[in-house]
Design a protein around this motif. Structure first.
Motif, PDB file in Angstrom:
ATOM      1  N   GLU A   1       0.821  -1.205   0.000  1.00 20.31           N
ATOM      2  CA  GLU A   1       0.000   0.000   0.000  1.00 20.31           C
ATOM      3  C   GLU A   1       0.859   1.261   0.000  1.00 20.31           C
ATOM      4  OE1 GLU A   1      -3.297  -0.255  -0.536  1.00 20.31           O
ATOM      5  OE2 GLU A   1      -2.668  -2.352  -0.735  1.00 20.31           O
TER       6      GLU A   1
ATOM      7  N   GLN B   1       1.157   4.344  -3.426  1.00 20.20           N
ATOM      8  CA  GLN B   1       0.814   5.751  -3.271  1.00 20.20           C
ATOM      9  C   GLN B   1       1.633   6.610  -4.238  1.00 20.20           C
ATOM     10  OE1 GLN B   1      -1.709   6.704  -1.260  1.00 20.20           O
ATOM     11  NE2 GLN B   1      -1.921   4.519  -0.774  1.00 20.20           N
TER      12      GLN B   1
ATOM     13  N   TRP C   1       2.158  10.785   7.426  1.00 17.26           N
ATOM     14  CA  TRP C   1       1.826  10.458   6.038  1.00 17.26           C
ATOM     15  C   TRP C   1       1.168   9.079   5.956  1.00 17.26           C
ATOM     16  CZ3 TRP C   1       3.435   6.547   2.777  1.00 17.26           C
ATOM     17  CH2 TRP C   1       3.112   6.696   1.424  1.00 17.26           C
TER      18      TRP C   1
ATOM     19  N   SER D   1      -2.407   9.213   7.093  1.00 13.73           N
ATOM     20  CA  SER D   1      -3.344   9.899   6.202  1.00 13.73           C
ATOM     21  C   SER D   1      -3.515   9.213   4.852  1.00 13.73           C
ATOM     22  CB  SER D   1      -2.885  11.346   5.986  1.00 13.73           C
ATOM     23  OG  SER D   1      -1.640  11.383   5.294  1.00 13.73           O
ATOM     24  N   LYS D   2      -2.497   8.490   4.387  1.00 15.47           N
ATOM     25  CA  LYS D   2      -2.529   7.907   3.041  1.00 15.47           C
ATOM     26  C   LYS D   2      -2.746   6.394   3.033  1.00 15.47           C
ATOM     27  CE  LYS D   2      -1.596  11.863   1.048  1.00 15.47           C
ATOM     28  NZ  LYS D   2      -2.636  12.570   0.240  1.00 15.47           N
TER      29      LYS D   2
ATOM     30  N   SER E   1      -6.705   3.105   3.338  1.00 10.95           N
ATOM     31  CA  SER E   1      -6.783   1.930   2.468  1.00 10.95           C
ATOM     32  C   SER E   1      -6.977   0.667   3.280  1.00 10.95           C
ATOM     33  CB  SER E   1      -5.520   1.832   1.611  1.00 10.95           C
ATOM     34  OG  SER E   1      -5.545   0.675   0.806  1.00 10.95           O
TER      35      SER E   1
END
Length: 287
Positions: free
Chosen positions: A71, A75, A249, A252-253, A257
């Motif tokens: 994952e 990104q 990061w 948040s990213k 997922s």
């Protein structure tokens, strides 16, 4: 800093590095044996292309690390990755709390993560929901007495090895009326004492290796006692540091997922593929 190249090369180059290093690299804390088996599992594949999590060297913690790194790599403008070897569960949690690593690469118990403080870490959605963590009771294939155990009374007579820092494991055993004979802090040493016959059994996730679900570690082999399992009552999560930009990061990213894939069943399928959720044990007695 390493230019973006294959994750395997980045991991191999970084494994011996100090965890404090230049900003911009994502520092993932993970036990050393998981790093080794992850690299064997991945081989020459691009981690971003992984669609399935079965195969040689796969198991729960290897799958969790592979899932996280997949994952990350998917990104836009993904950071470089450094795998930081941390063999102690307690130290792993302390390092993410203090911001010396950005994220833990394998799941931890919610009860333990909550002790770190909401100002220090972001806790992901559940990788393993409460009530879903069912493990085997593993012994040496030479321990005939342990292999004959079928009931809770007999189970209480065995010499267990565990880690008091694994609070849910330890509490579960005590709740079952079992007082572990050995408190050992690293996984490899736990396997060693069971293999040597000093302890009879340890708790471990079911393995996808063969129909016998053998646990293999550094040339040693343990097998589950047939027909019995133990449920650990808690949920497991990833956590990232609020004290580092890269940890924020990830929160948040990557964590969104995780939540989506947990909801749509993709994460459960990954746990089935790696053998953690094992159809062969559905009829076993769970204590």
């Amino acid at each position: 800093m390493l230019h973006r190249r294959s994750l395997v090369m980045a991991a191999l180059a970084a494994c011996m590095a100090d965890p404090l290093h230049a900003a911009g690299t994502l520092r993932v804390g993970v036990p050393g044996d998981v790093v080794d088996d992850f690299l064997r599992f991945l081989q020459s594949r691009d981690v971003a292309s992984l669609e399935h999590f079965d195969g040689a060297n796969s198991r729960r913690d290897v799958m969790e690390l592979a899932w996280l790194l997949r994952e990350v790599k998917r990104q836009p403008q993904a950071p470089d990755v450094q795998l930081v070897r941390i063999n102690s569960y307690e130290r792993l949690l302390a390092e993410v709390r203090d911001g010396n690593i950005d994220v833990i690469g394998t799941s931890a118990w919610l009860a333990d993560l909550e002790t770190l403080g909401s100002g220090s870490v972001t806790i992901s959605a559940a990788m393993i929901p409460k009530g879903s963590f069912v493990v085997g009771v593993y012994t040496s294939p030479r321990n005939e007495a342990a292999l004959r155990v079928r009931g809770i009374g007999q189970l209480r007579g065995l010499r267990f090895v565990s880690n008091s820092g694994w609070t849910l494991d330890w509490a579960t055993l005590r709740k079952l009326g079992i007082d572990p004979a050995f408190d050992i802090k690293t996984w490899g040493q736990m396997v060693d004492v069971v293999d040597a016959g000093r302890a009879d059994v340890l708790l471990a996730p079911f393995q996808p290796t063969t129909n016998a679900m053998e646990l293999r570690f550094e040339g040693k082999t343990l097998v589950p006692i047939d027909g019995i399992a133990v449920a650990l009552d808690g949920s497991r999560h990833l956590a990232s540091s609020k004290r580092s930009a890269q940890g924020q990061w990830v929160a948040s990213k990557v964590f969104p997922s995780l939540a989506a894939q947990a909801k749509n069943g993709a994460l459960r399928r990954a746990y089935e593929e790696c053998g953690f959720i094992n159809a062969r044990t559905r009829s076993w007695t769970v204590f």
